[in-house]
Every structure is written in structure tokens, then in C-alpha cells.
Design a protein around this motif. Structure first.
Motif, short mmCIF file in Angstrom:
data_model
loop_
_atom_site.label_atom_id
_atom_site.label_comp_id
_atom_site.label_asym_id
_atom_site.label_seq_id
_atom_site.Cartn_x
_atom_site.Cartn_y
_atom_site.Cartn_z
N SER A 1 -42.42 52.75 -52.70
CA SER A 1 -42.25 51.77 -53.77
C SER A 1 -41.54 50.52 -53.25
O SER A 1 -41.93 49.39 -53.57
CB SER A 1 -41.43 52.40 -54.91
N ALA A 2 -40.52 50.71 -52.43
CA ALA A 2 -39.76 49.58 -51.91
C ALA A 2 -40.60 48.72 -50.98
O ALA A 2 -40.55 47.48 -51.03
CB ALA A 2 -38.52 50.08 -51.18
N LEU A 3 -41.40 49.35 -50.11
CA LEU A 3 -42.24 48.58 -49.19
C LEU A 3 -43.35 47.85 -49.93
O LEU A 3 -43.71 46.72 -49.57
CB LEU A 3 -42.83 49.50 -48.11
N ALA A 4 -43.89 48.48 -50.96
CA ALA A 4 -44.91 47.81 -51.77
C ALA A 4 -44.30 46.61 -52.48
O ALA A 4 -44.93 45.54 -52.58
CB ALA A 4 -45.52 48.78 -52.78
N ALA A 5 -43.08 46.75 -52.97
CA ALA A 5 -42.40 45.65 -53.64
C ALA A 5 -42.12 44.52 -52.66
O ALA A 5 -42.29 43.34 -52.99
CB ALA A 5 -41.09 46.14 -54.26
N ARG A 6 -41.73 44.89 -51.44
CA ARG A 6 -41.43 43.88 -50.43
C ARG A 6 -42.68 43.08 -50.08
O ARG A 6 -42.65 41.85 -50.00
CB ARG A 6 -40.84 44.54 -49.17
N GLU A 7 -43.79 43.78 -49.89
CA GLU A 7 -45.04 43.08 -49.58
C GLU A 7 -45.48 42.22 -50.76
O GLU A 7 -46.13 41.19 -50.59
CB GLU A 7 -46.14 44.08 -49.21
N GLY A 8 -45.10 42.63 -51.95
CA GLY A 8 -45.46 41.88 -53.15
C GLY A 8 -44.55 40.69 -53.43
O GLY A 8 -44.73 40.00 -54.43
#
Length: 325
Positions: free
Chosen positions: A82-89
Motif C-alpha cells: 500500500s505504501a509503495l503504491a501510494a508513493r508511486e501515486g
């Protein structure tokens, strides 16, 4: 002179008592999944570091990333997918510590459904948590080459609430569970372990890191904030190790902080026993090999990966280096 001396003494005491405020946003409700933080608060570990810590429970309507982004918390607990997806977003969150070493996520299936191995998933309905929790599942299906579009060759994804009803009501052959929580809810509902088949993400080679500590990247440029987080992580890990060694007492501490009254002593003690297996072996510092495994899993999503490129700057040892040395 005596009056002045008294004022000076009072002023010094007030300064000595002033503590740095820290707000922690949890990923979910008050339960033994977060015991280390409640233990650190209860046992005075935060206070000993000069911190005044507020722990904010999560819930189905609370997105920790959004709370952090909005300034409602200094640090949050979240799963790395979730955190990495948020970062890429576009939300630059950074992992500063990793209390959980092992994943507790798994699929729990009714044996009568005919699912005995992952090869049996096609044609069945599988319960999946969303709100950022779906990423490990989607990565696993991509690794298996199983579509999630409901086709005969794929699986039908049921958007699962944070309960086990779809399995109990036989709406799904398998549901998402954690080793320390929902699996035992199934057992408590009267289904025996012999009636179930479980697939742990760890055993399937697609486990991703869970329950790490994250902050906004720009705050790490402030040395005072890094120092404060080092104190927070040091005290938190002291709480986690205390909880591992005293699981029953830790569970009772969690119950004291559960303002809803929804948790039970037996469930929290059992949960703490299982959670202790997941935090064992961690001193709080992120293991780069665990991080690389998580990234590799998330990138291996075929035409629909969780993240599309190798993250840059998604974690740091700056805080744990200070906390541990």
C-alpha cells in the motif's frame, strides 16, 4: 528571594516535564496487532524518551496514508504494498522502521469447495480485502498466471468486508485472513481446522512486508524530527520485545486501551501469541533483502503490476541507525 527561587524551580520542573508530541496512526482498530505501541505507552517507554505519544486507532473508513498526508499524524503503520503504491501515486511516504519481520497473510478455504492447491483456484470465488490490502493478492494471482476477471479460466474476486462472513455463508471458496485474527474467527464460528485448507503467502513465496512505520519524506530533512522518530522507534521496539516475552500481559494492556469494548481477552491473548511470531527476529531496522523481495513480488504483476517501476528513496535507515546505536 525565596519567591524568585520558587518560581525558578517551578520553571525548571516545567521545562523538564515538557515532552515532544508524537501522533501514531494505526492501520486498524485497537488490538494485539499493535501491542508493542500500547505496551510502550503503558510501561512508560515513551515517557522515558521524553515523548508524549497519542495512538490513533484505524478502521474501515480511515486511510492511514491520507491521515499522514493531511498532517493528522506524524507516523503511520501500513503495509508496504500500500505504501509503495501510494508513493508511486504521488504521496511520498518513506519506511523508517520495520517491526514486523514475517507476513501473517493467507487465504483460508473450505476443503469442501474442492480447493486443495493454488491450481484449483480458477473457477472459484475468492474473498479479497481492498483499501490497499488487495495488492499482495493481485501480485500472487499474477505470479500464478490466473486472471482476476471472473472468467472460467480465472477467479471471481469478491470484495470482502473485514469479517469472515463470505466463507461462513459459502459465498466464497476462500477468503483473506491473517494468522493472528480472521483465521481464528472462522474457528470460533464452529469450523474445524480439518475442514479448512490454508495458503500462507510466506509459504507461497509471495509474502510482502506488513505493519511498517512510515513518515512523509519531506519531514526527514529536519534533524529534530529524525531524532524524535529515533526515540519513538527505540521505545516502540522496546515495547515489542516486552510484548513478545510477555504475550498475555501485553494482551491485557491492549484491552485496557480498547475504548470500544469489542475485543475479548481470549481472542487478544491468542492474537498476541501469533503476532509475536511475526515480530520475532526484528530489531526495527528494515532488512534490505526483505524490501527487495517485496518490490520484486509487486513488480511481477504481468500487465497489471502493483507498481510499475523500481521505487527510489522508499525507505531509510537514518532513523533506526540513531535508534539502535
Amino acid at each position: 528571594m525565596l519567591f524568585a527561587a520558587a518560581l525558578a524551580t517551578t520553571g525548571s520542573a516545567g521545562a523538564a516535564m515538557a515532552a515532544d508530541a508524537v501522533t501514531l496512526q494505526l492501520k486498524w482498530v485497537t488490538q494485539a496487532q499493535f501491542a508493542g505501541y500500547y505496551v510502550a505507552l503503558d510501561q512508560g517507554f515513551y515517557e522515558a524518551e521524553g515523548l508524549d505519544v497519542t495512538i490513533r486507532p484505524g478502521g474501515p473508513d480511515i486511510a492511514p496514508v491520507q491521515v499522514l498526508l493531511g498532517g493528522g499524524a506524524d507516523v503511520m503503520v501500513d503495509w508496504m504494498p500500500s505504501a509503495l503504491a501510494a508513493r508511486e501515486g504521488g504521496t511520498p511516504v518513506v519506511n523508517i522502521a520495520q517491526p514486523y519481520k514475517t507476513s501473517g497473510m493467507m487465504l483460508t478455504c473450505l476443503k469442501e469447495s474442492g480447493v486443495a492447491t493454488p491450481k484449483d483456484f480458477p473457477g472459484h470465488t475468492l474473498g479479497v480485502w481492498f483499501f490497499g490490502n488487495e495488492y499482495p493478492f493481485l501480485s500472487w494471482m499474477a505470479h500464478l498466471g490466473i486472471p482476476t476477471d471472473g472468467s472460467p479460466q480465472g477467479v471471481t474476486v469478491l470484495k470482502q468486508g473485514f469479517n469472515v462472513d463470505p466463507l461462513l455463508q459459502k459465498q466464497a471458496a476462500c477468503i483473506s485472513t491473517m494468522t493472528y485474527n480472521e483465521y481464528w474467527q472462522v474457528i470460533d464460528a464452529g469450523i474445524t481446522p480439518e475442514q479448512l485448507v490454508t495458503f500462507k503467502y510466506e509459504d507461497q513465496g509471495v509474502a510482502t512486508l506488513e505493519d511498517g512505520l512510515y513518515v512523509m519524506e519531506d519531514r526527514l530533512s529536519d534533524p529534530a524530527f529524525v531524532e524524535k522518530m529515533a526515540k519513538f522507534v527505540r521505545a516502540s521496539m522496546k515495547g515489542w520485545k516486552w510484548a513478545e516475552e510477555n504475550p498475555e500481559d501485553a494482551a491485557m494492556i491492549v484491552l485496557e486501551y480498547d475504548e470500544t469494548g469489542a475485543q475479548t481477552e481470549s481472542h487478544q491473548k491468542r492474537m498476541m501469541t501469533e503476532v509475536a511470531k511475526l515480530t520475532a527476529g526484528s530489531n526495527g531496522a528494515l532488512d534490505p533483502a526483505d524490501y527487495e523481495r517485496t518490490v520484486k513480488t509487486l513488480l511481477g504483476g504481468g500487465s497489471d503490476p502493483v507498481i510499475s517501476k523500481e521505487p527510489v528513496g522508499a525507505w531509510t535507515h537514518a532513523v533506526t541507525d540513531k535508534a539502535l546505536n
